[in-house]
Design an enzyme around this catalytic site. Sequence first.
Site, PDB file in Angstrom:
ATOM      1  NE  ARG A  52      23.697   4.800  89.091  1.00 29.98           N
ATOM      2  CZ  ARG A  52      24.366   3.728  88.685  1.00 29.98           C
ATOM      3  NH1 ARG A  52      24.592   2.725  89.525  1.00 29.98           N
ATOM      4  NH2 ARG A  52      24.825   3.642  87.449  1.00 29.98           N
ATOM      5  CG  HIS A 112      29.179   1.933  92.708  1.00 34.32           C
ATOM      6  ND1 HIS A 112      28.531   3.114  92.431  1.00 34.32           N
ATOM      7  CD2 HIS A 112      28.748   1.068  91.756  1.00 34.32           C
ATOM      8  CE1 HIS A 112      27.772   2.969  91.363  1.00 34.32           C
ATOM      9  NE2 HIS A 112      27.883   1.727  90.941  1.00 34.32           N
TER      10      HIS A 112
HETATM   11  C1  GLV Z   1      27.262   0.645  87.910  1.00 36.46           C
HETATM   12  O1  GLV Z   1      26.743   1.213  88.802  1.00 36.46           O
HETATM   13  C2  GLV Z   1      26.704   0.551  86.622  1.00 36.46           C
HETATM   14  O2  GLV Z   1      25.810   1.334  86.291  1.00 36.46           O
HETATM   15  O3  GLV Z   1      27.141  -0.349  85.876  1.00 36.46           O
END
Ligand code: GLV
Length: 333
Positions: free
Chosen positions: A226, A274
């Site tokens: 994160r 991401h």
């Molecule tokens: C992605 O960031 C997840 O939490 O799966």
Amino acid sequence: MAGAIAYVSRDTDGQLWNKALQAGLGPVDFRTLETLGDKADIEVVLAWKPPAGLIASFPNVRMIVSLGMGVDHLLADDRLPEGVPITRIMDDGLVGQMSEYAIYWALRHHRDIDKYAASQRARQWKPEEFVDTIHRRIGILGLGTIGQDTANKIAALGFPTAGWSRTQKTLPGIETFHGLDGFTRLLARSDILIDVLPLTRDTRGLLDAKAFAALPKGAFFINMARGGHVVDEALLAALDSGHLAGAVLDVFNQEPLPPEHRYWTHPKVRVTPHIAGATNPRTASPGVIENIKRLRTGGATNPRTASPGVIENIKRLRTGKPLIHTVDPKSGY
Ligand code: GLV
């Protein structure tokens, strides 16, 4: 028909999930944000970054499924209905994707691939100084399912591998650290640092100037956890000063990463959007379907509400099997 399943996410229209759930459960009353209808019908919510307060407005909701492995996007809602079990996506496909991502970038750094790419552009035949695998120490922040998988695969390649977790863990072949003192010690022995921690009160801003300074000079940082763990100015300063050799960032304090952000153009930073572990209903749905079936047949996922769940968990406990994908909202993962 059983209660409705609400798909609460702005990222996709949910139709892949609809299909996967129908295939596993038979006819499903599948609702999206646009077709919610009577909120009292909603039995299960599949959520990714739900609007605050929305889930609390479903009076009959019985299970909340995080559409990501991380649940910080859910726990950010301080009006989540109390006592409703939260489960999360967790499957081998996703875990494998995350490990692949880390291993790819770790090896690319370890074998100087970016330097060779630059040499090729300059038509230079220039062997780099080789660091033996046994001298490249890799540290992993977070030893949950993903951290353990990544650690085991990296250790199998021969890298001295260590991991850090909030509470003490013992893993064969992996050096383990825990607690604040352990955090600094893990950093001090990590030539490559891989972050897979959850985002919680305790981990927000954990990677600040002091933490980056604790890494050995020339260290490389991979964040697939994160963005909220990182103090961006501290990371940029550590890269600019030459203390860090580079960083690979898949996650950011603000997503999408704003076009003007320095990370986009920083020569030592690689940015991905991401995608280290993208939730794919085709691979993730079996776990969700199993949990929905358990909920409907009384084999509840929440061991506090139904005896079959308690019995199942006691059996699992006694046979050393892990419980099923439940989340503790207090710890945040
Ligand atoms: C992605 O960031 C997840 O939490 O799966």
